[in-house]
Design a protein around this motif. Sequence first.
Motif, mmCIF file in Angstrom:
data_model
loop_
_atom_site.group_PDB
_atom_site.id
_atom_site.type_symbol
_atom_site.label_atom_id
_atom_site.label_comp_id
_atom_site.label_asym_id
_atom_site.label_seq_id
_atom_site.Cartn_x
_atom_site.Cartn_y
_atom_site.Cartn_z
ATOM 1 N N LEU A 380 0.825 -1.207 0.000
ATOM 2 C CA LEU A 380 0.000 0.000 0.000
ATOM 3 C C LEU A 380 0.860 1.258 0.000
ATOM 4 N N SER A 381 2.062 1.171 0.581
ATOM 5 C CA SER A 381 2.970 2.324 0.554
ATOM 6 C C SER A 381 3.318 2.707 -0.874
ATOM 7 N N MET A 382 3.465 1.701 -1.699
ATOM 8 C CA MET A 382 3.736 1.955 -3.118
ATOM 9 C C MET A 382 2.586 2.760 -3.738
ATOM 10 N N ALA A 383 1.345 2.374 -3.397
ATOM 11 C CA ALA A 383 0.186 3.112 -3.905
ATOM 12 C C ALA A 383 0.220 4.552 -3.410
ATOM 13 N N SER A 384 0.541 4.742 -2.140
ATOM 14 C CA SER A 384 0.608 6.091 -1.574
ATOM 15 C C SER A 384 1.708 6.930 -2.232
ATOM 16 N N HIS A 385 2.814 6.289 -2.510
ATOM 17 C CA HIS A 385 3.928 6.978 -3.165
ATOM 18 C C HIS A 385 3.492 7.524 -4.526
ATOM 19 N N TYR A 386 2.866 6.677 -5.336
ATOM 20 C CA TYR A 386 2.526 7.079 -6.706
ATOM 21 C C TYR A 386 1.247 7.927 -6.807
ATOM 22 N N LEU A 387 0.290 7.680 -5.917
ATOM 23 C CA LEU A 387 -1.017 8.334 -6.075
ATOM 24 C C LEU A 387 -1.180 9.565 -5.188
#
Length: 476
Positions: A380-387
């Motif tokens: 989910l951190s990856m999602a937060s990073h990109y979005l």
Amino acid sequence: RIIDHIHQPLGKQLFLSRRVVTDSSEFDGGVLVNDKGKIEAVLKRDVVNSILTQQLDNLKVIDGGNLALMAGVVDSHVHVNEPGRSSWEGYVTATQAAAAGGVTTIIDMPLNSIPPTITLQNLKTKAASAKEEIFVDVGFWGGVVPGNQRDLTDLIKAGVVGFKCFLTDSGISEFPMVTRNDLAEAFAVLNGSGTVLAFHAELSQNDKSTACSGPGCPDPILYDTYLASRPDEMEINAVSFVASFLPQTDVHVHIVHVSAEGVIPILEQARNERIKAGYKGWRGGVTAETCNHYLSLSSEMIPPGHSEYKCSPPVRNITNKMKLWEYINDKRLDLVASDHSPSVAELKGSNFMTAWGGISSVQFDLPLFWTEAKARGHSLSMASHYLSAGPARLAGLQDKKGSIRPGLDADLIFFDPDASFIVTPQVIRYKNKISPYMYRVLTGKVMRTYLRGQLIYADDELIDGPKGKMLLNEGF
Ligand SMILES: NC(=O)N[C@H]1NC(=O)NC1=O
Ligand SMILES: [Zn+2]
Ligand SMILES: [Zn+2]
């Protein structure tokens, strides 16, 4: 389910979750929010527990349990189209859709509205129509078109996040493309200002979209006909063209909606050269976004006549999609946005060559990205990073939005990463219920959305009226 009382004046609030997600980690704890709607502290569970033993009277505790607590999504690429084309989309419907999707900030693109955002007066006209209609915070891009070089400084002073321009026909007569000379002038004006110049990077000299019409031409009902008319080279040549300006300017350049994977190495070379020459800014002043449609769809799956899949640059083949995911994995892209660009159904139709190019998805940013990312084992951190963090950084909002960090706006969402839902016309809140994702099952559901600490969406319902603010400078 989360138990609390919804209608209360804002006091201090403590948001709890077993999965607090930042753009770099996940932990069990909480987020303390002050009565101004700003994040005051980010706390581990043991600290939360010691606060809770103190029985503070005026502290409201909102315990999301196992739901992930994340920063609201920042979508830096949304065409709202109001005023002027408000049958296509408008501030109310676009921002309601955003709120329902956990998107707490959108940045409105300068074109498709009439007037387009190319002068200060036009920005005032847009802001007047957005005022009192917005359910999430809204920032604005300005536009660079031939002849508006003298308007750019006023737009920067008013607080636009940057400028977009086109290197090919935009599809909108009020927003003409720029030539090399126009661009040289714009770069000269923008140099030293700290702003961003964003490019729709398709170069018109490679455009084959009007090359053939009539009998003997390839079938316009087939997606491949459209795809062949906008080859990778259109993007690659555009990016090389943009790179050729970089030695003479310090302006941050951003490539919107990258589809062709081959542009990334070219951008990286341009970035490295800038850094070698001493450029100090974020990512060497060269960034790129891709969109959920390029990460979710591929050309092989597009049925004849289904122009809800049409956008530009086009969705390319599965090999290209896999390469874009490799770049996401390796942090070689900087952010993901929707390029939400709706139109009325009459402008879609079954002819890929004449249909309006644009896909609506502002409401589904997070579930679209998460459906693909989760299947690939990403966090989910990856999602937060990109979005969230990436687009906030592009818009210059890194000290206000896009992360869970003290001092930032408490734009927060509770997200169930294991739930799923079906995209149906009933679920869609944007104006024209057209989608290439119709009847697809998406993974991940936004359960609640908070804007500056205020609940704006919960359990499939919008809460109260519009609470969004325009992100323009004081006194505008
Ligand atoms: N004018 C406009 O919104 N164009 C957008 N649509 C699309 O598919 N790509 C774009 O740039
Ligand atoms: Zn574009
Ligand atoms: Zn766009």
